[in-house]
Scaffold this motif. Structure first.
Motif, PDB file in Angstrom:
ATOM      1  N   GLU A  48       0.836  -1.213   0.000  1.00 44.87           N
ATOM      2  CA  GLU A  48       0.000   0.000   0.000  1.00 44.87           C
ATOM      3  C   GLU A  48       0.867   1.258   0.000  1.00 44.87           C
ATOM      4  N   LYS A  86       4.246   5.588  -5.565  1.00 46.16           N
ATOM      5  CA  LYS A  86       4.274   5.529  -7.028  1.00 46.16           C
ATOM      6  C   LYS A  86       3.209   6.457  -7.635  1.00 46.16           C
ATOM      7  N   VAL A  87       1.992   6.363  -7.098  1.00 44.77           N
ATOM      8  CA  VAL A  87       0.895   7.161  -7.661  1.00 44.77           C
ATOM      9  C   VAL A  87       1.122   8.656  -7.410  1.00 44.77           C
ATOM     10  N   GLY A 119       2.520   1.685  -3.354  1.00 43.26           N
ATOM     11  CA  GLY A 119       1.521   2.151  -4.314  1.00 43.26           C
ATOM     12  C   GLY A 119       1.264   3.640  -4.160  1.00 43.26           C
ATOM     13  N   TYR A 135      -6.145  11.909 -11.610  1.00 43.08           N
ATOM     14  CA  TYR A 135      -5.306  10.711 -11.587  1.00 43.08           C
ATOM     15  C   TYR A 135      -5.265  10.114 -10.176  1.00 43.08           C
ATOM     16  N   ALA A 136      -5.048  10.960  -9.186  1.00 45.35           N
ATOM     17  CA  ALA A 136      -4.918  10.483  -7.797  1.00 45.35           C
ATOM     18  C   ALA A 136      -6.206   9.787  -7.342  1.00 45.35           C
ATOM     19  N   GLU A 137      -7.333  10.405  -7.630  1.00 41.26           N
ATOM     20  CA  GLU A 137      -8.607   9.853  -7.145  1.00 41.26           C
ATOM     21  C   GLU A 137      -8.990   8.592  -7.914  1.00 41.26           C
ATOM     22  N   LYS A 138      -8.631   8.534  -9.186  1.00 44.44           N
ATOM     23  CA  LYS A 138      -8.888   7.324  -9.971  1.00 44.44           C
ATOM     24  C   LYS A 138      -8.143   6.129  -9.376  1.00 44.44           C
ATOM     25  N   GLN A 139      -6.977   6.410  -8.796  1.00 46.82           N
ATOM     26  CA  GLN A 139      -6.178   5.334  -8.178  1.00 46.82           C
ATOM     27  C   GLN A 139      -6.596   5.080  -6.728  1.00 46.82           C
ATOM     28  N   GLY A 140      -7.614   5.801  -6.242  1.00 39.85           N
ATOM     29  CA  GLY A 140      -8.152   5.521  -4.910  1.00 39.85           C
ATOM     30  C   GLY A 140      -7.530   6.305  -3.772  1.00 39.85           C
ATOM     31  N   GLU A 197       3.595   9.758  -9.962  1.00 41.04           N
ATOM     32  CA  GLU A 197       2.933   9.781 -11.279  1.00 41.04           C
ATOM     33  C   GLU A 197       1.966  10.954 -11.393  1.00 41.04           C
ATOM     34  N   LYS A 222       1.660  13.807 -14.213  1.00 37.87           N
ATOM     35  CA  LYS A 222       0.408  14.120 -14.938  1.00 37.87           C
ATOM     36  C   LYS A 222       0.170  15.627 -14.928  1.00 37.87           C
TER      37      LYS A 222
END
Ligand code: MG
Ligand code: MG
Length: 255
Positions: free
Chosen positions: A124, A130-131, A127, A159-164, A134, A138
């Motif tokens: 976690e 990394k996000v 992840g 982008y951040a919210e799409k990845q949770g 990224e 973006k």
């Protein structure tokens, strides 16, 4: 007022940015279980002296009153979001640490941040790191002449919210130049059609802070350290960039 930089000024900012990147790279390599955040701070201070760079976080006035910032770096561990005060805290296997660092060199500022795993960390945490990095890229991709500033903010949030993950609202990026903090504020959330139109010569510090849980944060009793409200993990990446006719140039890129 947004101050546009001349090509000569951007050359100077490139030099400041390079020094920030070099020192962050050194710090990244020193992050291991057993080192303290004070140790990292001392390394940063030494490396600044060697290069004739002025660390700008040290003695930064506290906007809420209280004592000025005591560190050369901000060292924020685990649920600490930003503005962590260096201390005798020992980093342990499984921690993550966000290091935020800025200098002035020959009259121009550079500002950058990284989040680094300490030894082996949970998936976690990896992840999240990394996000967050990224998400920064973006945002940087949208830093092109003709876009509105909101395009950067919106790309990061989407982008951040799409990845949770959630995006911190209380702290934002900023213009940068002769001073560490200039206009405009650069939020990591919002609509793409808002904010000033981006122009060549603008120099920005873009710096998403992402949390595993709620985006809400509070300030610790030390008057500085911002902590996630639910104590979930937080990560932070930042680059200083220049907007050019050919798109964004990252001034604090690490080799
Ligand atoms: Mg910073
Ligand atoms: Mg900054």
């Amino acid at each position: 007022m947004i101050i546009l930089k001349t090509p000569d000024e951007i050359v100077k900012m490139r030099l400041a940015g390079r020094v920030v990147a070099e020192i962050l790279k050194i710090l990244e390599e020193k992050v291991k279980p057993g080192i303290t955040t004070n140790n990292l701070n001392a390394i940063a201070e030494f490396e600044c002296k060697r290069r004739g760079a002025v660390p700008v976080f040290k003695n930064y006035p506290n906007p809420r009153g209280g004592r000025p910032f005591p560190g050369v770096i901000c060292a924020s561990v685990n649920d600490e979001v930003v503005h962590g005060v260096p201390s005798n805290r020992v980093l342990e296997e499984g921690d993550i640490i966000s290091i935020d660092f800025g200098i002035i060199l020959n009259g121009y500022a550079g500002d950058s941040a990284i989040t680094v795993p300490v030894g082996e960390v949970k998936a976690e945490a990896l992840g999240l790191i990394k996000v967050t990095e990224e998400a920064l890229y973006k945002g940087i991709e949208k830093a092109v002449p003709g876009n509105r500033l909101g395009a950067i903010s919106n790309a990061i949030q989407r982008y951040a919210e799409k990845q949770g993950f959630s995006v911190v609202r209380d702290f934002v990026g900023h213009g940068i130049g002769r001073s560490m903090h200039e206009d405009p504020p650069v939020p990591n959330f919002g609509r793409p059609d808002r904010g000033p139109v981006l122009k060549p010569g603008m120099t920005l510090a873009i710096e998403p802070m992402l949390n595993v849980g709620t985006y809400r944060v509070y300030t610790a009793p030390d008057g500085w350290t911002a902590i996630t409200y639910d104590h979930s993990l937080s990560a932070h990446f930042e680059h200083t960039i220049a907007i050019t006719d050919n798109g964004p140039e990252i001034l604090t890129k690490r080799s």
